[in-house]
Design a protein around this motif. Structure first.
Motif: not given
Lengths: 692, 514
Positions: B360-364, B402-406
């Motif tokens: 769930e990259p949204g939770c980062l 990483l893309g989600a982070c960007g």
């Protein structure tokens, strides 16, 4: 020989044949002998007499006592401060000015009361008359008209520095007068030389003989002497000036007296005279430039001041500018105008040309040409803070001879020299004013530790604690000390100052204790823009800081208990000033303490700076040797003395002291008591800080 | 003012004589008025060349006996000499010697330098030989500098710069310390000092003269402008960040994150890979670790520190306890220390297990907020997001993560595996960029603050400059007082200015006097 004596004959007239105290045990005829009747001499003689010692003033022309030889004004910024302090010690010039002024004005009114400059144009004739009356009426003070040619000297007291001590003077007619201390206040008369154009002739002042014998004596004794130059402008006939085209400057409508003793000055406000302003122009500059070859005084290499004392130096240093000239009255019934700012040494006919091309002065008649004076002065670093010389015991110097310029600077030194010459005779400790206590302290400390190479003039910028050392509070700073330690203050003045000081303290306590919220204050005093955002309580003293608030306004809002303070006008004015500076003065207190601690770290008088085994450069040794600082505080003010040098010096003096103590300790089997120089505990308690 | 500073300066100087020197027995022999001191003045530990210095009256005699030659080398010229132990005549080393006769030397006294081989045996031998010579003794900490200071060879800023030089352990620090020694910072302060002095002199002139002497119009408004410019410059300089201090003490990089994210492993990996850069990463696990690692959550309970050099910048890396609610009293203390350390961190390495966040990259962003000190917006915090345990990710998920982070408003992120060592390079390069931004290139840009003391005085100076404007309308004396205060604060860095110097400016700039 002409003899003037004060009216109440006390003591009997001095006899030239009187003997000196010493081996035969007879008392000297005079306790203090003052040479010179100028501003330093009169103050010195009067101060010595006030402090209760028999005093003789010797001048070569009794008629010139109290003569204002240059500008017809007293006071100004910084100078007015000095006068207030002289007055606080019961000196003369402030009171005489209150009786002799023709135009009183407080300078710097818009810049804060700490730098208000009390100034007045003075009627020369009145000043001289009033001063002579005062001097002749001073108990214990006698005036003697004669020239002094030489000093009487004898073996020094062994426990003090100095190679001999003075015991009196030899007069022009060869007679001798003995005295316990001698004060030299000969102004510009030591080898004085007057310059007009290419002509020069020996004179102390135009028309007066210079003192040459004394100059030689001082030189023979080994005093280091320097040479300075000064000048005075031409004088103009009042009735030949067209004032209608000039800018008129009126005196204050309510003249502020110089003396704390006076509530008003002698003259009615409306009777005061005006000053006028005119300006230089390109033509003036041209004449000066074209005739430099005819101007010895300006070309001479003798070091003049960094500031611009003469019209020539103004034009040379700041070319293509317009300079101000002030036309000042010399007295109520005088037809002479003193053009301040027009000091010149051009040949008289060229001076007339210069004058004629200035607006308003086109037809002005020159009554007396301007001239320059070059004279010997004594390097004041040879004096201790009491103004006694280290070379010759009991010999004091005051005034222009120490390298200062200005009546007020001279008067201030005169008072201190007079007091100390008297104390010296009575065997009492010297009366020293510290830099933290007064402008007088700054003046004397600067002179005696730093020396000078231009005529030294007082500026408020020289004073570190300017917010505390104000003209309004000179009495609370000095009068009580003067009464208690020097005995130079009258009972009446002492009582007045004590009363006022007590009232001030009471009022400040009351003002501090009256605390309300900002909201309440802004309701009480709607005139002041009090910010209501402050939640803490505000005292009445804080409110008084607002420019819009006066004691009167406060008392109207809170009649009880403030009315009685507000009704006392002088007190109310002083409270207002106290309020403005209260916070800053309080925060400066710690620094003042620091300076005092440094000043408490005294250096031995006889330290041989060239011989001591401390890591000090030759340059520093030379500086220390010639400046002879008396305290570590003074060392730290000598330019070019590095922190490292101070540390090394301290370390040397401290270890030396400890070694001496150690030897004494082992010899007499107990710790030596704390001495006045570098007591060990004193040293340890002190922070060895530079002061600024 | 300065003696306090002086004490501080001395306290701040690193010992020039190390433990190796202290064990040397030396003979006390009072010669002349001052001892001659000696010390190893290059760093301790293994190095190619070691430099030993002496200072004091017996320096020349010492050099003669060590070299066994009556002739001293030409002053300030390098000479190759055989170095003997004078007591046994045994040759200790062959090295370069330099003779600096006083006063033209670093301390102002006679000095000598011996550049010898850096082995402990050689260095120890020479030090012992020196200690046996009459009149020589090992230097106290900072004693060379103290002597230089006492002999007027160093100003305050130079002493401080020298202190840094002695401390300098990394290239960047050394470069900055050198710059300060050469007076670049001193020059900046000096310029401010001159401008402030001039402003003060003009106000003083206005107070002492403006009424009868014609000061030109606009003196005060020019002063106002000058004060304002100065204020802006000083403020800018102070806002330069804490660059200089970072360079001195090291930037505090704090590793934080939930338990078992691999924080301690990261500390070990970084310490090891930076200290032995040539060794293969896989060996890392075999080395003695700085922090204990275990699969048990909550292993790290205290803060573990390791000093590193990243791209020339000194870094103090701290590993902290994993952040979680816990009943264990000791662990709870560890968590609170971790929080405290985070508050003071200059850079945060937020470590999350990639496998935990991958689904769930949204939770980062939320996970990050749980780590970073409250109140700091995630984007502005100097932070690097480390997604650990990349080796456990499914193929291809890493790139998506990483893309989600960007995309989100997140700090720079990198994938890393402490187990394989993969991704360390990209972490180091992210960290290096971050450090460079914070510390600046010490060879470029404005000279940074290296002393907290300077910062303190500059801040006080700035305060006074600000109050000047406020008081001007109320009372010019109070305003002038603030300028005097500002000058004094600056003077504590650059040296004080006397009243005479103020008057020099007054008389230089204005036609006043009568």
């Amino acid at each position: 020989m002409f003899l003037l004596r004060r009216r109440r004959a006390l003591p009997p007239a001095p006899l030239p044949c009187c003997r000196r105290a010493g081996s035969d045990g007879t008392a000297p005829r005079w306790d203090v002998l003052v040479i010179g009747g100028g501003h330093a001499g009169t103050e010195a003689a009067a101060a010595a007499a006030r402090s209760g010692v028999r005093t003789l003033l010797v001048t070569h022309k009794a008629d010139t006592i109290g003569q204002m030889s240059c500008n017809p004004s007293f006071g100004g910024i910084g100078k007015g401060h000095l006068m207030r302090e002289v007055d606080a010690l019961d000196g003369l010039c402030a009171r005489i000015c209150d009786q002799s002024g023709v135009h009183y004005k407080v300078l710097n009114r818009c810049k804060g009361p700490a730098v208000w400059g009390l100034r007045a144009q003075i009627d020369r004739k009145l000043y001289k008359e009033n001063m002579q009356k005062e001097i002749l009426n001073t108990p214990l003070l006698t005036v003697h008209e004669a020239s002094v040619e030489d000093l009487l000297l004898m073996e020094p007291e062994p426990d003090r520095p100095g190679k001999c001590q003075v015991s009196g003077v030899i007069l022009g007619d060869g007679s001798r007068i003995h005295a316990g201390s001698v004060i030299l206040t000969t102004g510009t008369f030591l080898r004085g030389m007057v310059f007009i154009g290419l002509k020069m002739h020996p004179a102390g002042r135009l028309g007066d003989q210079p003192s040459i014998g004394l100059a030689q004596t001082l030189e023979k004794l080994g005093f280091s002497v320097g040479r300075l130059k000064t000048g005075t402008p031409p004088r103009l006939a009042k009735d030949t000036i067209d004032f209608s085209v000039l800018e008129r400057h009126m005196a204050d409508n309510r003249p502020v007296p110089f003396s704390f003793l006076n509530e008003a000055v002698w003259i009615k406000p409306e009777d005061q005279l005006s000053c006028y302003r005119t300006l230089t122009n390109a033509k003036v500059e041209q004449i000066i430039h074209d005739n430099l070859h005819l101007n010895n005084h300006v070309r001479e290499t003798t070091r003049g001041p960094r500031y611009c004392p003469s019209l020539e130096s103004k034009v040379l240093r700041f070319p293509n500018r317009i300079h101000q000239l002030w036309l000042e009255p010399e007295g109520l019934d005088s037809n002479i105008i003193y053009p301040q700012g027009m000091s010149m040494t051009l040949p008289p006919e060229l001076q007339e040309q210069v004058i004629a091309c200035i607006r308003g002065l086109e037809k002005a008649k020159m009554v007396q040409p301007g001239y320059g004076v070059q004279y010997d002065f004594l390097d004041p670093r040879q004096l201790s803070a009491s103004l006694e010389s280290r070379l010759v015991q009991r010999l004091f110097f005051a005034g222009q001879i120490n390298g200062t310029t200005g009546y007020e600077e001279a008067a201030a030194q005169g008072v201190i020299a007079g007091i100390n010459a008297g104390l010296r005779v009575s065997g009492k400790p010297p009366f020293i004013i510290s830099r933290t206590e007064g402008y007088i302290g700054v003046l004397i400390d600067d002179l005696t530790t730093l020396g000078t190479n231009e005529p030294y003039r007082m500026f408020t910028s020289r004073v570190e604690f300017r917010m505390s050392l104000r003209p309004d509070n000179a009495d609370s700073r000095l009068t009580l000390r003067g009464f208690e330690e020097a005995g130079c203050v009258s009972q009446q003045r002492y009582a007045q100052t004590s009363r006022l000081k007590a009232a001030l303290e009471e009022a400040i306590t009351v003002l501090k204790s009256l605390q309300f919220t900002a909201t309440k204050w802004s309701r009480l005093i709607p005139e002041a823009p009090i910010s209501t955002s402050r939640s803490s309580l505000t005292s009445a003293l804080d409110i008084l800081q607002y420019p819009e608030v006066t004691m009167e306004l406060l008392a109207r809002a809170i009649p009880e208990p403030l009315r009685k303070f507000a009704e006392w006008r002088e007190l109310a004015e002083r409270l207002k000033i106290e309020a403005v500076y209260e916070w800053h003065v309080a925060s400066q207190q710690q620094e003042i303490e620091e300076v005092r601690r440094d000043e408490a770290l005294q250096l031995p008088e006889d330290l041989d700076y060239f011989a001591i085994d401390a890591s000090l450069s030759q340059e520093v040794r030379e500086k220390l040797d010639s400046n002879r600082p008396q305290t570590i505080g003074a060392v730290s003010r000598i330019p070019g003395i590095t922190p490292a040098a101070i540390v090394n010096l301290l370390r040397f003096v401290k270890t030396n002291r400890q070694r001496t103590e150690h030897i004494e300790h082992s010899r007499i089997g107990r710790a030596s008591p704390e001495g006045n120089t570098f007591g060990k505990s004193k040293f340890q308690n002190s922070s060895l800080s530079c002061t600024s | 003012m300065w003696p306090g500073t002086w004490r501080k300066v001395l306290a701040g100087l690193s010992p020039v004589s190390g433990a190796a020197v202290r064990v040397v027995k030396w003979l006390y022999c009072p010669v002349g008025k001052r001892d001659t001191i000696f010390a190893l003045s290059s760093g301790h530990g293994k190095c190619g060349v070691a430099v030993i210095r002496t200072s004091g009256p017996a320096s020349g005699a010492a050099l003669r006996s060590l070299t066994g030659q009556q002739e001293l080398p030409r002053p300030r010229a390098v000479a190759l000499r055989r170095i003997h132990d004078p007591s046994s005549a045994e040759t200790l080393d062959r090295g370069l010697v330099i003779w600096f006769p006083g006063p033209h030397s670093f301390t102002g006294e006679d000095c000598s330098e011996l550049h010898i081989h850096g082995g402990p045996a050689v260095v120890g031998g020479v030090l012992q030989a020196l200690g046996r010579l009459p009149g020589l003794r090992p230097a106290d900490p900072g004693e060379f500098t103290k002597r230089a200071f006492q002999n007027g060879k160093l100003g305050l800023t130079e002493v401080e710069g020298l202190g840094d030089l002695i401390h300098a352990e990394t290239e960047a620090q050394r470069r900055q310390a050198l710059r300060q020694m050469e007076g670049e910072l001193g020059q900046l302060y000096q310029r401010w000092s001159e401008e402030l002095t001039k402003a003060l002199a003009h106000v003083e002139a206005f107070i002492d003269f403006s009424e009868d002497d014609n000061l030109e119009e606009g003196v005060l408004s020019r002063v106002d402008a000058a004060v304002q410019t100065l204020e802006e410059e000083v403020r800018g300089h102070l806002q330069d960040g804490r660059r200089g201090e970072w360079l001195r003490g090291g930037v505090h990089v704090v590793i934080a994150g939930p338990t078992n994210a691999g924080k301690s492993s990261l500390l070990n990996l970084l310490s090891w890979s930076l200290n032995s850069p040539l060794a293969p990463r896989s060996l890392c696990l075999g080395q003695r670790p700085a922090a204990i690692v275990s699969p048990v959550a909550g292993t790290t309970r205290d803060v573990v520190e390791s000093a590193l050099n990243i791209g020339g910048y000194p870094v103090v890396l701290s590993d902290t306890a994993g952040l979680r609610e816990t009943q264990d009293a000791i662990e709870r203390e560890g968590v609170s220390r971790a929080r405290e350390r985070l508050q003071r961190a200059d850079v945060v390495l937020a470590v999350l297990a990639a496998v935990d966040v991958a689904p769930e990259p949204g939770c980062l962003a939320e996970a990050l907020r749980a780590i970073l000190p409250p109140g700091v917006p995630a984007r502005q915090a100097p932070c690097v997001l480390v997604l650990n345990k990349a080796d456990l990710l499914e193929e291809g998920r890493g790139g998506a993560l990483l893309g989600a982070c960007g995309e989100g408003a997140l700090p720079p992120a990198c994938l890393l595996s402490c187990k394989t060592g993969e991704g360390v390079d990209s972490l180091l390069s992210l960290l290096g960029t971050q450090l460079e931004q914070m510390c600046g290139d010490p060879l470029a840009g404005s000279p940074s603050l290296t002393q907290a003391r300077h910062r303190l005085h500059l801040t006080s100076c700035l305060g006074s400059l600000g109050r000047y404007h406020g008081y001007k309308s109320l009372d010019l004396v109070l305003a002038a007082e603030e300028l005097r205060l500002a000058r004094r604060h600056l003077g504590k860095i650059t040296g004080r200015v006397s009243a005479e110097e103020i008057l020099d400016i007054v008389f230089r700039d204005f036609c006043v006097g009568k």
